[in-house]
Write an enzyme that holds these catalytic residues in place. Sequence first.
Site, PDB file in Angstrom:
ATOM      1  N   HIS A  78      -6.735  -5.367   7.510  1.00 41.59           N
ATOM      2  CA  HIS A  78      -8.105  -5.772   7.156  1.00 41.59           C
ATOM      3  C   HIS A  78      -8.236  -7.160   6.546  1.00 41.59           C
ATOM      4  O   HIS A  78      -9.351  -7.680   6.455  1.00 41.59           O
ATOM      5  CB  HIS A  78      -8.755  -4.777   6.180  1.00 41.59           C
ATOM      6  CG  HIS A  78      -8.589  -3.340   6.536  1.00 41.59           C
ATOM      7  ND1 HIS A  78      -8.937  -2.834   7.777  1.00 41.59           N
ATOM      8  CD2 HIS A  78      -8.103  -2.291   5.821  1.00 41.59           C
ATOM      9  CE1 HIS A  78      -8.681  -1.535   7.796  1.00 41.59           C
ATOM     10  NE2 HIS A  78      -8.168  -1.180   6.636  1.00 41.59           N
ATOM     11  N   ASP A 233       0.147  -1.391   8.898  1.00 44.02           N
ATOM     12  CA  ASP A 233       1.226  -0.760   8.124  1.00 44.02           C
ATOM     13  C   ASP A 233       1.352   0.739   8.348  1.00 44.02           C
ATOM     14  O   ASP A 233       2.461   1.257   8.495  1.00 44.02           O
ATOM     15  CB  ASP A 233       1.083  -1.086   6.639  1.00 44.02           C
ATOM     16  CG  ASP A 233      -0.318  -0.831   6.080  1.00 44.02           C
ATOM     17  OD1 ASP A 233      -1.196  -0.315   6.820  1.00 44.02           O
ATOM     18  OD2 ASP A 233      -0.540  -1.167   4.914  1.00 44.02           O
TER      19      ASP A 233
END
Length: 477
Positions: A78, A233
């Site tokens: 993000h 991730d």
Amino acid sequence: MYLGIDLGTSGVKALLMDEVQRIVGSATESLTVQRPASGWSEQDPDAWIAAADRAVSRIAREHGLSRLRGIGLSGQMHGAVTLDADDRVLRPAILWNDTRAHAEAAALDADPVMRRLSGNIVFPGFTAPKLVWMAEHEPDLHARVARVLLPKDFLRLWLTGEHVSEMSDASGTAWLDVARRDWSDDLLAASGMRRDQMPALVEGSERSGMLRDALAREWGVEGPVTVAGGAGDNAATAIGAGTVSGGQGFVSLGTSGVLFAATDRFLPAPETAVHAFCHAAPGMWHHMGVMLQAAAAIEWLAGITGTPAATLTADLGPQSAPGPEIFLPYLSGERTPHNDAQVRGLFAGLGAGSDRAAMTRAVLDGVAFALADNLHALRQAGAGPDALLALGGGARSDYWLRSIANALDLPVLLPEGGDFGAAFGAARLGLMADTGAGTEICTTPAIASEIAPDPALVPAYSEGLARFRALYPAARS
């Protein structure tokens, strides 16, 4: 040899594995976060490159990289890295846990096209509202934005010279048509952006470019090195843990807390505040329930008490029912299930007898109760793992895992010793991009133990969960 580079919030980890997926070595370099205003969270992208170079250089010195053939990338999602026409960074990267753009996110989310095409709520931490915030508050800088990259993709630019992202990370921008696995011109236009400002897209296991000659010489690499698309991730962690089939899931107890479930279909359910994203594996998607504070909450308490987190949890003694003390871990707002950037944490039920151990238990149980809220949301969205693999630094606490098993009324599986996290998953993606291998190489780890819910404690945890849920309106107001 294959290298995985994981760009986290608190550090960069490089992990080297061989052709049969044995870990040869790893190195980690620390990062710091700057918080120039309340709710802000920023990092200098050049610090990421410096840390990654130090970590990889240490592996090169200690283990040698002459036979390196592939690199995979994973990273915090993000974040907005804004570049000018000469690829110069325009401002510090605005990170995933930055909530300054909550008003902009709400305005975007009110446009029906956003949820219809992205399949997700526009959360304040997503990338699109950050650029709207820049347009409103930093218009001169915004006017110079030629390209927006996600954090790990800025490392890719350093490694390869290419502007490329991949599906799992791009899913968290609010610019991707997640069903079609492509940028959406309608979503981009809704936030004042254009397709030419976006990187190219590949699948996580596909080649995104080749390692630059200058870095190959610096690290002692002798042949060409393929750089894979990589993953955000949590999707990278799923590749490392072998969570690549429908019905599989894990709980990650890192800085944030994540419940992850792989799916073979795109099943958006934005009303649940569950993330419905592309997986790093082609043709796969996943659901995620995300809470912003997990291990970070116990580290916060450690800082307040001046006691190391490991000491706090070691002092708890045998597993017990939740006490009267209740903790809401909303220290920087919350995503699933509330989508509330303004809510903050609180302690309730404190008495004269509430000591440090009681407050520690309340924090651990509070995170477990928040994960139970996430599991409920995942089930509403159509995902429901039957057991959860426990990953992340918090998984070292037996007390915490038992608390989670009781609060979720679900078995928790502890893998045998080894590294199955994002850096390992990234290295696997590097192997896949270099050799053309598929998800058959993404085997699951051997299980060291299973922590089953305790029938004697589950009713007490159910009652504690009800008290936990009743406190949210008070925290919100």
